[in-house]
Write a protein that holds these residues in place. Sequence first.
Motif, short mmCIF file in Angstrom:
data_model
loop_
_atom_site.label_atom_id
_atom_site.label_comp_id
_atom_site.label_asym_id
_atom_site.label_seq_id
_atom_site.Cartn_x
_atom_site.Cartn_y
_atom_site.Cartn_z
N LEU A 70 0.83 -1.20 0.00
CA LEU A 70 0.00 0.00 0.00
C LEU A 70 0.87 1.26 0.00
O LEU A 70 0.53 2.26 -0.63
CB LEU A 70 -0.92 0.00 1.23
N ILE A 71 2.01 1.18 0.69
CA ILE A 71 2.93 2.32 0.70
C ILE A 71 3.53 2.54 -0.68
O ILE A 71 3.54 3.66 -1.21
CB ILE A 71 4.04 2.12 1.75
N VAL A 72 4.04 1.48 -1.29
CA VAL A 72 4.69 1.64 -2.59
C VAL A 72 3.69 1.95 -3.69
O VAL A 72 4.05 2.47 -4.75
CB VAL A 72 5.51 0.37 -2.94
N LEU A 73 2.40 1.66 -3.46
CA LEU A 73 1.36 2.00 -4.43
C LEU A 73 1.27 3.51 -4.63
O LEU A 73 0.93 3.98 -5.71
CB LEU A 73 0.02 1.44 -3.97
N ILE A 74 1.60 4.28 -3.59
CA ILE A 74 1.50 5.74 -3.67
C ILE A 74 2.44 6.31 -4.72
O ILE A 74 1.99 6.97 -5.68
CB ILE A 74 1.74 6.38 -2.29
N PRO A 75 3.78 6.09 -4.63
CA PRO A 75 4.64 6.61 -5.70
C PRO A 75 4.38 5.92 -7.04
O PRO A 75 4.60 6.51 -8.10
CB PRO A 75 6.06 6.31 -5.20
N MET A 76 3.89 4.67 -7.00
CA MET A 76 3.60 3.95 -8.24
C MET A 76 2.52 4.69 -9.05
O MET A 76 2.70 4.98 -10.24
CB MET A 76 3.13 2.54 -7.91
N VAL A 77 1.42 5.02 -8.41
CA VAL A 77 0.31 5.68 -9.10
C VAL A 77 0.67 7.13 -9.44
O VAL A 77 0.32 7.63 -10.52
CB VAL A 77 -0.97 5.62 -8.24
N LEU A 78 1.39 7.80 -8.54
CA LEU A 78 1.77 9.20 -8.80
C LEU A 78 2.70 9.30 -10.00
O LEU A 78 2.50 10.15 -10.88
CB LEU A 78 2.42 9.80 -7.56
N ASN A 79 3.73 8.47 -10.06
CA ASN A 79 4.65 8.52 -11.20
C ASN A 79 3.99 8.02 -12.47
O ASN A 79 4.40 8.38 -13.57
CB ASN A 79 5.91 7.71 -10.90
N ALA A 80 2.97 7.17 -12.33
CA ALA A 80 2.27 6.65 -13.51
C ALA A 80 1.45 7.73 -14.21
O ALA A 80 1.16 7.61 -15.40
CB ALA A 80 1.35 5.50 -13.09
N HIS A 81 1.09 8.77 -13.48
CA HIS A 81 0.21 9.82 -14.02
C HIS A 81 0.78 10.46 -15.28
O HIS A 81 0.07 10.64 -16.28
CB HIS A 81 -0.02 10.88 -12.93
N ALA A 82 2.06 10.80 -15.25
CA ALA A 82 2.67 11.47 -16.41
C ALA A 82 2.71 10.56 -17.63
O ALA A 82 2.55 11.02 -18.76
CB ALA A 82 4.08 11.95 -16.05
N GLY A 83 2.92 9.27 -17.40
CA GLY A 83 2.92 8.34 -18.53
C GLY A 83 1.58 8.29 -19.22
O GLY A 83 1.49 8.33 -20.44
N ALA A 84 0.51 8.22 -18.43
CA ALA A 84 -0.84 8.16 -19.00
C ALA A 84 -1.25 9.49 -19.63
O ALA A 84 -1.95 9.51 -20.65
CB ALA A 84 -1.85 7.76 -17.92
N LYS A 85 -0.80 10.59 -19.04
CA LYS A 85 -1.21 11.91 -19.54
C LYS A 85 -0.45 12.32 -20.80
O LYS A 85 -1.04 12.83 -21.75
CB LYS A 85 -1.00 12.96 -18.46
N TYR A 86 0.86 12.12 -20.80
CA TYR A 86 1.69 12.61 -21.90
C TYR A 86 2.19 11.50 -22.83
O TYR A 86 2.77 11.80 -23.87
CB TYR A 86 2.89 13.38 -21.33
N GLY A 87 2.03 10.23 -22.45
CA GLY A 87 2.48 9.15 -23.31
C GLY A 87 3.99 8.99 -23.37
O GLY A 87 4.53 8.48 -24.35
N ILE A 88 4.70 9.41 -22.31
CA ILE A 88 6.16 9.38 -22.31
C ILE A 88 6.69 8.30 -21.38
O ILE A 88 6.09 8.01 -20.34
CB ILE A 88 6.75 10.74 -21.89
N PRO A 89 7.84 7.70 -21.71
CA PRO A 89 8.45 6.70 -20.83
C PRO A 89 9.23 7.37 -19.71
O PRO A 89 9.47 8.58 -19.73
CB PRO A 89 9.38 5.94 -21.78
N PHE A 90 9.67 6.56 -18.75
CA PHE A 90 10.39 7.07 -17.58
C PHE A 90 11.61 7.92 -17.91
O PHE A 90 11.76 9.02 -17.37
CB PHE A 90 10.79 5.89 -16.68
N PRO A 91 12.54 7.49 -18.81
CA PRO A 91 13.74 8.31 -19.03
C PRO A 91 13.44 9.67 -19.63
O PRO A 91 14.25 10.59 -19.48
CB PRO A 91 14.59 7.44 -19.97
#
Length: 473
Positions: A70-91
Motif C-alpha cells: 500500500l505504501i509503494v502504491l503511492i509513488p507507483m500511481v503518482l509517477n504513472a500519471h505522467a505516462g498516461a497523460k503525456y504518453g512518455i516513458p520514464f527516461p
Amino acid sequence: MLIDGQPDTSLYNEDLAPTTPAARTWSTYNYIALWFSMSMEVTTFMLASSLIAGGMNWKQAVGTILLGNLIVLIPMVLNAHAGAKYGIPFPVFVRASFGTRGANIPAILRAIVACGWFGIQSWIGGESIAAIIRVIWPSTMDNPAVVWISFLGFWALNMVVIWCGLQSIRFLQSISAPFLLVMSLLLLGFMTHKAGGLGPLLDMPSHFTSKGAGIHFFFLALTGMVGNWATLSLNIPDFTRFAKSQESQIVGQGFGLPVAMTLYSFIGIACTSASVVVFGEAIWNPVTLLGRFHQPLFAFLALISILIATLNVNIGANVVGPSNDFSNLSPRFISFRTGGLITGVLGLLVQPWKLMASHTNYIGWLVSYSGLLGPVAGIMVTDYFFLRKTKLNLEGLYQTDGIYRYSSGFNMRAIAALLAGVFAVFIGLVVPELRPLYDYAWFVGCFVSAALYLLLMRSLAEPTVSEPIGVTE
C-alpha cells in the motif's frame, strides 16, 4: 507523434517518442493482469517466505506485506500519471526534474538495479527448467551442468521475447494471469493437505527472542517490501503511456498491486509454514520445495507455471525499463531491442547465483538498492506534483536548448538532492549508531531528497508549460 517542435535526435527516437492515441490500448484489465502476472512469481513467494524464515508468524507476515505494498502504491500511481497523460516513458519523464542530460543519472541507477533483477529471474527460470528436467530424467539429479545449461537457455528465451517487442508482453500477461492464479491455489491446497490442513500452519507462533528483535525485523522487512517494487515505481510510465485513460491505470493498479501481492504472498507464507510441518525446516525457495516431492505430474505442472511466471515478470519488470534507459543514453544508436540485449548481458555479470544463496542475501539486496531508488522517487513526485502541478512542456523534453536544459543539460539541484538522500542512507553502514537510517533505506532516502529538492527548487521561477495535443487526462 504528438509534439509540434523539432525534437533533437540526441534525445529522441521512435521508442522514446510520446505514444499516439491509437497506441493507447491498455484497459483496466490489462493493468490488473500486469500486476497479477508480475506478482504471482517466484521472487514474491521468496519474499513472503523469507519473513517466515526470519521469525514472523503468518499474521505478522501478511500485515507487513499488505502495508508495504500500500505504501509503494503511492509513488507507483503518482509517477504513472505522467505516462498516461503525456504518453512518455520514464527516461523522458525524469528529464523534467534532472535535466535533459542529467536524466541519464537516475535512469542508469534504475537500469543497473533492473539488470540485477533480470539476472535473478533468469537464474530462477533456469532452476525451474533444471527441476523439470530432473522430474523427467532423474539420472540428471547430481549433474551441475544441467542448471547452468538451463540458466543460459532461459536467458536466451528472454532475449527472443525482447526481440519480438513490447506488445508480446501484453499478450503473455493477459493469457497467463488466470492460469497462474489457478496453479498457485492448487499448490496451496496440495501443501496444506500434506501438512494436515491450515490449522497447524496458522497456529505457528513467531520466533523472535524479544520484542525489540521483532520490531527491528519488521521495519527491515517493510523496507524490503517497498524495495521489491522500487524499480517499477520509477519506470511505471513505461507501461501507463499505453493506457486508454488515467482511470484505467489508477483503478487497475489500485486493485491489482495490493490484492495480487497479498494473495500470492499468503500462498508463499502458507507453503513455507507447511514445509516446517512436513520437512522440519522453512524452505523459502519453491523450486527447492517442489523438488522434495516425488509426484512427477504435479511437480511438472507447478514448475511449468513457475517458468511462465518468471518469463512474464522478467520481461515486464526488468527489461522494459532498462531498455528504455539505455536507449536514452544515445537514442540514435541504441534502440529498445539493443537496450534489452545490454540488459541481458549485464544480468549475467551480476552473478545472480550469489544473490540467491540465502534469504538474508535476498533481503539485503532489496534494502541496499532501495537506498538508491527511494531518493529518485522522492524527487520525481515532488517535481511533478508539487512544483509543476502535473504540467509539462512536452516539446522541451526532447530539446537540448529547451526549458529543461538547466545548466548544460543538468539540474544540479536535483543531483545535489539525490546525493544527499543516498548519503543519508548509506552513512548507516559506516556509523553503527546510525544503522536505522540504512535499515529504513527507501523511506529515509525518499524523504530527505524530496525535502531538499523542494527547498532548492523554490528559488526558481515558475516553469513555463504548454499542453500538447492528444494529452489524456
